[in-house]
Design a protein around this motif. Structure first.
Motif, PDB file in Angstrom:
ATOM      1  N   CYS A 437     -14.475  17.263 -52.154  1.00  0.00           N
ATOM      2  CA  CYS A 437     -15.272  17.720 -53.301  1.00  0.00           C
ATOM      3  C   CYS A 437     -14.443  18.613 -54.217  1.00  0.00           C
ATOM      4  O   CYS A 437     -14.525  18.521 -55.428  1.00  0.00           O
ATOM      5  N   THR A 438     -13.672  19.514 -53.621  1.00  0.00           N
ATOM      6  CA  THR A 438     -12.831  20.440 -54.370  1.00  0.00           C
ATOM      7  C   THR A 438     -11.383  20.138 -54.014  1.00  0.00           C
ATOM      8  O   THR A 438     -11.019  20.155 -52.838  1.00  0.00           O
ATOM      9  N   PRO A 439     -10.536  19.856 -55.021  1.00  0.00           N
ATOM     10  CA  PRO A 439      -9.143  19.526 -54.699  1.00  0.00           C
ATOM     11  C   PRO A 439      -8.394  20.734 -54.163  1.00  0.00           C
ATOM     12  O   PRO A 439      -8.539  21.845 -54.669  1.00  0.00           O
ATOM     13  N   GLY A 440      -7.583  20.507 -53.120  1.00  0.00           N
ATOM     14  CA  GLY A 440      -6.895  21.583 -52.419  1.00  0.00           C
ATOM     15  C   GLY A 440      -6.060  22.474 -53.312  1.00  0.00           C
ATOM     16  O   GLY A 440      -6.016  23.690 -53.111  1.00  0.00           O
ATOM     17  N   GLU A 441      -5.416  21.898 -54.326  1.00  0.00           N
ATOM     18  CA  GLU A 441      -4.517  22.734 -55.135  1.00  0.00           C
ATOM     19  C   GLU A 441      -5.257  23.814 -55.909  1.00  0.00           C
ATOM     20  O   GLU A 441      -4.635  24.723 -56.451  1.00  0.00           O
ATOM     21  N   THR A 442      -6.596  23.739 -55.972  1.00  0.00           N
ATOM     22  CA  THR A 442      -7.355  24.783 -56.671  1.00  0.00           C
ATOM     23  C   THR A 442      -7.892  25.845 -55.709  1.00  0.00           C
ATOM     24  O   THR A 442      -8.614  26.742 -56.119  1.00  0.00           O
ATOM     25  N   VAL A 443      -7.540  25.733 -54.428  1.00  0.00           N
ATOM     26  CA  VAL A 443      -7.996  26.729 -53.437  1.00  0.00           C
ATOM     27  C   VAL A 443      -6.832  27.638 -53.086  1.00  0.00           C
ATOM     28  O   VAL A 443      -5.797  27.176 -52.608  1.00  0.00           O
ATOM     29  N   ALA A 444      -6.984  28.931 -53.331  1.00  0.00           N
ATOM     30  CA  ALA A 444      -5.869  29.858 -53.108  1.00  0.00           C
ATOM     31  C   ALA A 444      -5.778  30.286 -51.650  1.00  0.00           C
ATOM     32  O   ALA A 444      -4.704  30.507 -51.130  1.00  0.00           O
ATOM     33  N   CYS A 445      -6.938  30.371 -50.984  1.00  0.00           N
ATOM     34  CA  CYS A 445      -6.953  31.109 -49.735  1.00  0.00           C
ATOM     35  C   CYS A 445      -8.143  30.662 -48.878  1.00  0.00           C
ATOM     36  O   CYS A 445      -9.223  30.428 -49.406  1.00  0.00           O
ATOM     37  N   VAL A 446      -7.926  30.523 -47.586  1.00  0.00           N
ATOM     38  CA  VAL A 446      -9.025  30.228 -46.663  1.00  0.00           C
ATOM     39  C   VAL A 446      -9.166  31.408 -45.710  1.00  0.00           C
ATOM     40  O   VAL A 446      -8.182  31.842 -45.103  1.00  0.00           O
ATOM     41  N   VAL A 447     -10.372  31.936 -45.617  1.00  0.00           N
ATOM     42  CA  VAL A 447     -10.610  33.073 -44.715  1.00  0.00           C
ATOM     43  C   VAL A 447     -11.579  32.639 -43.617  1.00  0.00           C
ATOM     44  O   VAL A 447     -12.680  32.164 -43.904  1.00  0.00           O
ATOM     45  N   THR A 448     -11.141  32.777 -42.368  1.00  0.00           N
ATOM     46  CA  THR A 448     -12.006  32.495 -41.222  1.00  0.00           C
ATOM     47  C   THR A 448     -11.985  33.718 -40.307  1.00  0.00           C
ATOM     48  O   THR A 448     -11.192  34.631 -40.527  1.00  0.00           O
ATOM     49  N   GLN A 449     -12.830  33.691 -39.275  1.00  0.00           N
ATOM     50  CA  GLN A 449     -12.806  34.807 -38.327  1.00  0.00           C
ATOM     51  C   GLN A 449     -11.533  34.785 -37.490  1.00  0.00           C
ATOM     52  O   GLN A 449     -11.197  35.766 -36.837  1.00  0.00           O
ATOM     53  N   ALA A 450     -10.811  33.650 -37.499  1.00  0.00           N
ATOM     54  CA  ALA A 450      -9.613  33.540 -36.672  1.00  0.00           C
ATOM     55  C   ALA A 450      -8.343  33.729 -37.486  1.00  0.00           C
ATOM     56  O   ALA A 450      -7.244  33.586 -36.955  1.00  0.00           O
ATOM     57  N   GLY A 451      -8.464  34.033 -38.768  1.00  0.00           N
ATOM     58  CA  GLY A 451      -7.268  34.296 -39.548  1.00  0.00           C
ATOM     59  C   GLY A 451      -7.392  33.853 -40.995  1.00  0.00           C
ATOM     60  O   GLY A 451      -8.359  33.174 -41.364  1.00  0.00           O
ATOM     61  N   ILE A 452      -6.401  34.263 -41.777  1.00  0.00           N
ATOM     62  CA  ILE A 452      -6.386  34.015 -43.219  1.00  0.00           C
ATOM     63  C   ILE A 452      -5.175  33.144 -43.532  1.00  0.00           C
ATOM     64  O   ILE A 452      -4.063  33.451 -43.105  1.00  0.00           O
ATOM     65  N   ALA A 453      -5.385  32.059 -44.279  1.00  0.00           N
ATOM     66  CA  ALA A 453      -4.278  31.172 -44.642  1.00  0.00           C
ATOM     67  C   ALA A 453      -4.203  31.046 -46.159  1.00  0.00           C
ATOM     68  O   ALA A 453      -5.218  30.838 -46.823  1.00  0.00           O
ATOM     69  N   LEU A 454      -2.993  31.172 -46.702  1.00  0.00           N
ATOM     70  CA  LEU A 454      -2.785  30.992 -48.141  1.00  0.00           C
ATOM     71  C   LEU A 454      -2.277  29.584 -48.404  1.00  0.00           C
ATOM     72  O   LEU A 454      -1.589  28.989 -47.579  1.00  0.00           O
ATOM     73  N   ASN A 455      -2.598  29.086 -49.598  1.00  0.00           N
ATOM     74  CA  ASN A 455      -2.203  27.732 -49.971  1.00  0.00           C
ATOM     75  C   ASN A 455      -0.926  27.772 -50.810  1.00  0.00           C
ATOM     76  O   ASN A 455      -0.951  28.218 -51.960  1.00  0.00           O
ATOM     77  N   PRO A 456       0.186  27.299 -50.256  1.00  0.00           N
ATOM     78  CA  PRO A 456       1.451  27.355 -50.989  1.00  0.00           C
ATOM     79  C   PRO A 456       1.420  26.531 -52.286  1.00  0.00           C
ATOM     80  O   PRO A 456       2.263  26.724 -53.142  1.00  0.00           O
ATOM     81  N   ARG A 457       0.452  25.626 -52.408  1.00  0.00           N
ATOM     82  CA  ARG A 457       0.401  24.787 -53.620  1.00  0.00           C
ATOM     83  C   ARG A 457      -0.442  25.423 -54.725  1.00  0.00           C
ATOM     84  O   ARG A 457      -0.547  24.874 -55.824  1.00  0.00           O
ATOM     85  N   HIS A 458      -1.066  26.566 -54.441  1.00  0.00           N
ATOM     86  CA  HIS A 458      -1.902  27.180 -55.479  1.00  0.00           C
ATOM     87  C   HIS A 458      -1.034  27.884 -56.520  1.00  0.00           C
ATOM     88  O   HIS A 458       0.015  28.429 -56.193  1.00  0.00           O
ATOM     89  N   ARG A 459      -1.513  27.895 -57.763  1.00  0.00           N
ATOM     90  CA  ARG A 459      -0.672  28.427 -58.853  1.00  0.00           C
ATOM     91  C   ARG A 459      -0.376  29.920 -58.699  1.00  0.00           C
ATOM     92  O   ARG A 459       0.637  30.414 -59.191  1.00  0.00           O
ATOM     93  N   ASN A 460      -1.198  30.654 -57.985  1.00  0.00           N
ATOM     94  CA  ASN A 460      -0.955  32.091 -57.808  1.00  0.00           C
ATOM     95  C   ASN A 460      -0.509  32.445 -56.392  1.00  0.00           C
ATOM     96  O   ASN A 460      -0.691  33.577 -55.937  1.00  0.00           O
ATOM     97  N   TYR A 461       0.080  31.479 -55.703  1.00  0.00           N
ATOM     98  CA  TYR A 461       0.470  31.690 -54.304  1.00  0.00           C
ATOM     99  C   TYR A 461       1.430  32.870 -54.131  1.00  0.00           C
ATOM    100  O   TYR A 461       1.188  33.762 -53.307  1.00  0.00           O
TER     101      TYR A 461
END
Lengths: 521, 100, 297
Positions: A437-461
């Motif tokens: 639904c939402t293309p990955g390159e527009t997601v900067a960051c995923v936050v879960t209870q098990a950790g935080i992951a940044l998206n190297p493909r995001h424009r503000n990485y």
């Protein structure tokens, strides 16, 4: 078959629908043609009355015929009592083959949308989502439409209307109070819903507009969200909504410690960003995590003595509290998520109702989202490409709507997807989302209870990475989160589908992000 | 090993599974599964149930499973508990020493 | 990620609820205690053993110090609890209501026997002893020294208060003596001192006050009653940025003194003595473990 930019296989045509494959968040240019509208100038006269005694009369008066397109807004959510009453009246008149185009499908108790598809009253659907009996019926093959349902984001719907792709014959607009000439609002009356921002584009683009209310007020209705100049008829009904389901009181803070923890981490990420400064802007939304996140964000703002320039989107009591505390200068409401937010527009000068097109449509001359620093998004699934699924659940069933998620992700400087790493035995960080639904390159960051992951493909990485590392926030990778989830749940058997496409997922620019296929028995 | 009585373990809370094990003389092993993740994990759940029964040498049992999205280790734990209760034995933990 | 070595927080996860057992691994507690005792009804002790065994043996969170709290030392459940718990290979077994050194020695022997049968290195399983009665407090020193397995004493305030006929209060004067008994016993034995829970998890201000006192007294960590308390308690038992800065200045001054062969080193007008140096080194070690400070180079 062809593949779009997120690797989804798409046919070139689906019936008469011509597929334009998604090519990138900024790939589609603006149209050079004038905006389209079906609005007729009309001729209002002093002695004229717009008030009709029943919905049936109104449906007759607007000349609704087989094959036409009808629209609704979803601001009453699960408390909506208007969609059902209108559809029942249409059914009784024997009108068939309609295109049903609400801003989103609602599922109030006692309304069976599937039954209107079954008896041929509705043959096409275009909405933000088709959660519930309707969507499940389509995906299981229990009911079928003459064309696949078209699912659009909140920003994409006004674009499609103004591009002539979604051309509305009759807009039925529920308003909690109206005068007899159609000046109406969502803020007064017995069952207020707050912002009517979704219906503005319908009012100015439909050929005929019917306002439906349960509270007829003395002329002129003030404040008025929708002006009489657009309205053909007004109908008073017994009740337009169930206030308990529209959102009673303030949306409550969750007690679930897992959701609280995720929310706290999201607030920490925001507070660590260099964008968290005087005059920043944010949209947090209305899920359990989002509401808690608003609370923690408020604490961070207080600790740093910051004031936001604006809060955006679907508004909750928590955001109104921040406004009252002087922490937010303007609250831009495209939707009001609880009773406190619904009433806040009335007596607070900085809490304002905005047109959904001004909120999220990329194809006009300016929208609020383009000025957004932080956007917090919920999701059913996210994959290792950071693609997000907000529509379909673990066994392929219809669970949600696109909402404004893809629009927010595309625009926000820091877009954060917040979700638990698994729900029951269903992993939510996966190798490949079932529906993109939402293309990955527009997601900067995923936050879960098990950790935080940044998206190297995001424009503000680079920026975000520096900021989080400076703040000592530990980061993991999306792959590590996916593996952790899988180590707990095991590898799910893939959902099997047929080739038959029951819904098209459009991106905000009208290109096709993905399709939803009928499930195998 | 023979089961002596019907026995239950687990609850209907989310992430749990309620297991009922019933003696099934002459009927072999019969598994009834109700689960929100049946499509993705139905086979895996049945495999786990069979594996636990085999570890105890149970060859005749009717197993009813009301799953609420339990992880595999929870299903295993609930099955072990239900079998011990049905066979009226306490578990010999030294069996774990022989596991690879 | 491996365990940091810090024991600032220990959170109980009830052995009856698979959902809670799963979620507990994701909070930020240093020590996770899988519970077979108070949170498990008598009829469910067997079920909890199977569940906790699976969780600890096969799905152990890699970044935590893992404990299993067994049932009471005179309960009919203890023997089977130990059979299971040792084989699940936690970092430690947590014993409720220990009152005599003799009890620890008895459990130690049982654990050794099980370790041997199970092929686990004898002595690997540590023990945490809950001190939750007047008798336990009086015998704390002997209990702490009763076995090399004993890695911590943890005060249980509710039962202790009951045994004293005292009323539990937020200020905590009724447990002050027991706190000092436990603390002193731990310092003599060179083991970790764990403070009692602060029961009202809604009261953040009260918890902060409580933490200021217990951290000041010298405790290493605290049992928490709710996940919401974890971040506050972790922060309280971690060095503050100011403490880290001061510690660095002390050590730098010592190094410089050594280079220049200065006899006496002075920081901020105070002479740096051995205890000050020791404290500075402890602060930095804690800061490093908590991820608050990295060694240069």
């Amino acid at each position: 078959m062809m593949k779009n930019a997120v690797g989804r296989e798409l046919p070139e045509r689906i019936g008469s629908y011509v597929v334009r494959p998604y090519a990138g968040p900024e790939a589609t240019p603006a149209l050079e043609t004038p905006v389209q509208s079906r609005r007729i100038a009309g001729r209002a006269r002093p002695e004229q009355s717009k008030l009709l005694p029943s919905l049936t009369e109104a449906i007759r008066a607007v000349g609704l015929k087989d094959g036409m397109t009808i629209s609704f807004h979803h601001s009453f959510r699960e408390g909506d009592l208007v969609v059902g009453q209108v559809l029942e009246a249409i059914r009784a008149l024997g009108i068939k083959d309609l295109r049903f185009a609400p801003s989103a499908v609602v599922n109030p108790k006692g309304l069976s949308l599937a039954s209107f598809v079954q008896d041929g009253t509705i043959s096409r659907v275009e909405a933000s989502g088709i959660r519930g009996e309707l969507g499940d019926g389509l995906i299981n093959g229990a009911i079928s439409l003459t064309q696949p349902a078209i699912l659009r984001t909140h920003g994409a719907r006004p674009r499609a209307i103004e591009a002539g792709e979604l051309s509305i014959d009759v807009a039925f607009i529920a308003a909690s109070a109206s005068d007899a000439w159609g000046n109406c609002t969502g803020q007064l009356g017995a069952n207020p819903c707050g912002s009517l921002g979704y219906s503005f584009v319908d009012a100015r683009s439909a050929e005929k507009v019917v306002v439906i209310t349960d509270t007829l007020v003395e002329y002129p209705c003030c404040p008025a969200s929708i002006s009489q100049e657009y309205v053909d008829y007004v109908v008073q009904v017994e009740q337009i909504g169930d206030p308990a389901k529209i959102g009673a009181g303030a949306a409550r803070l969750t007690k679930n410690p897992r959701d609280l923890q995720i929310a706290r981490e999201v607030a920490r990420v925001m507070a660590a960003s260099r964008r968290f400064r005087e005059g920043f802007s944010f949209q947090t939304g209305a899920g359990a995590i989002a509401i808690a996140c608003t609370k923690y964000l408020g604490e961070e703002m207080k600790a740093r003595n910051l004031r936001a320039s604006f809060a955006l989107g679907g508004i909750t009591a928590g955001i109104v509290d921040l406004y009252d505390a002087g922490r937010v200068r303007v609250v831009e409401c495209s939707q009001s998520f609880d009773a406190v937010a619904a009433k806040a527009i009335l007596d607070r000068p900085g809490v304002v109702e905005i047109d959904n097109a001004a909120y999220a449509n990329a194809f006009n001359k300016g929208n609020f989202l383009n000025h957004l620093d932080f956007g917090v998004l919920g999701a059913l699934e996210v994959d290792t490409d950071f693609n997000v699924n907000i529509l379909t659940g673990s066994s392929g069933q219809m669970m949600g709507g696109l909402g404004g998620g893809p629009d927010v992700a595309a625009c926000a400087g820091v877009s954060i997807v917040a979700l638990p790493i698994l729900r029951g035995r269903t992993p939510s960080v996966v190798k490949r989302v079932f529906t993109c639904c939402t293309p990955g390159e527009t997601v900067a960051c995923v936050v879960t209870q098990a950790g935080i992951a940044l998206n190297p493909r995001h424009r503000n990485y680079q920026e975000l990475k520096e900021d989080l590392e400076r703040a000592g926030i530990q980061l993991t990778t999306i792959e590590a989160l996916q593996q952790l989830a899988e180590s707990l749940t095991g590898v799910p058997k893939p959902i099997e589908t047929t080739d038959e496409i029951v819904a098209v997922v459009e991106y905000r620019d009208g290109t096709v992000m993905d399709v939803i296929r009928k499930l195998k028995e | 090993m023979d089961l002596k009585q019907p026995a239950m373990a687990g609850t209907l809370e989310s992430s749990d599974i309620q297991v009922t094990v019933v003696p099934n003389p002459g009927g072999g092993i019969a598994i009834e599964l109700d689960s929100p993740v049946k499509a993705q994990f139905g086979d895996a759940i049945r495999d786990t149930v069979r594996a636990v029964l085999a570890e105890f040498g149970v060859e005749e049992a009717r197993v009813q499973l009301l799953d609420q999205g339990a992880l595999d280790c929870v299903i295993r734990a609930r099955m072990q508990c239900a079998v011990c209760r049905a066979a009226q034995i306490s578990y010999d933990w030294s069996r774990e020493d022989r596991r690879p | 990620m491996t365990h940091s070595g810090l024991k600032r927080t220990s959170l109980y996860a009830g052995g009856s609820s698979p959902g809670k057992l799963l979620e507990a691994r994701f909070y930020h507690e240093d020590c996770l205690v899988y519970d077979l005792e108070d949170s498990v009804a008598p009829a469910e002790k067997d079920a909890a053993r199977f569940l906790v065994y699976q969780a600890v043996r096969w799905h152990r969170p890699p970044d935590k110090y893992v404990l299993i709290r067994v049932n009471g030392l005179y309960s009919p459940y203890l023997e089977e609890d130990l059979e299971m718990a040792v084989r699940a290979r936690p970092d430690a077994i947590r014993l409720p209501k220990v009152e005599h050194a003799e009890e620890v020695r008895r459990i130690d022997a049982r654990i050794s026997a099980i370790e041997e049968t199970a092929g686990i290195a004898v002595g690997q399983t540590e023990l945490w002893c809950n001190i939750e009665s007047a008798l336990g407090a009086v015998n704390a020193k002997e209990i702490a020294a009763a076995s090399p397995r004993v890695a911590a004493l943890a005060l249980g305030a509710e039962d202790y208060t009951a045994s004293m006929g005292a009323l539990r209060s937020k200020a905590g004067w009724e447990i002050f003596y027991a706190r000092m008994q436990v603390l002193e016993a731990c310092r003599l034995a060179g083991i970790s001192a764990q403070d009692a829970v602060f029961s009202d998890f809604q009261d953040e201000a009260g918890l902060r006050e409580d933490l200021t006192m217990t951290r000041g007294l010298g405790f290493d960590g605290k049992t928490v009653i709710h996940p919401r308390q974890i971040d506050l308690v972790n922060a309280a038992f971690s060095p503050t940025p100011k403490e880290i800065r001061n510690a660095l200045r002390v050590l730098e001054a010592l190094e410089e003194g050594e280079r220049n062969h200065t006899g006496v080193v002075v920081v901020d007008g105070s002479m740096v003595d051995k205890p000050m140096e020791r404290r500075a080194r402890t602060v930095l070690a804690q800061a490093k473990a908590a991820g608050l400070w990295k060694e240069e180079g």
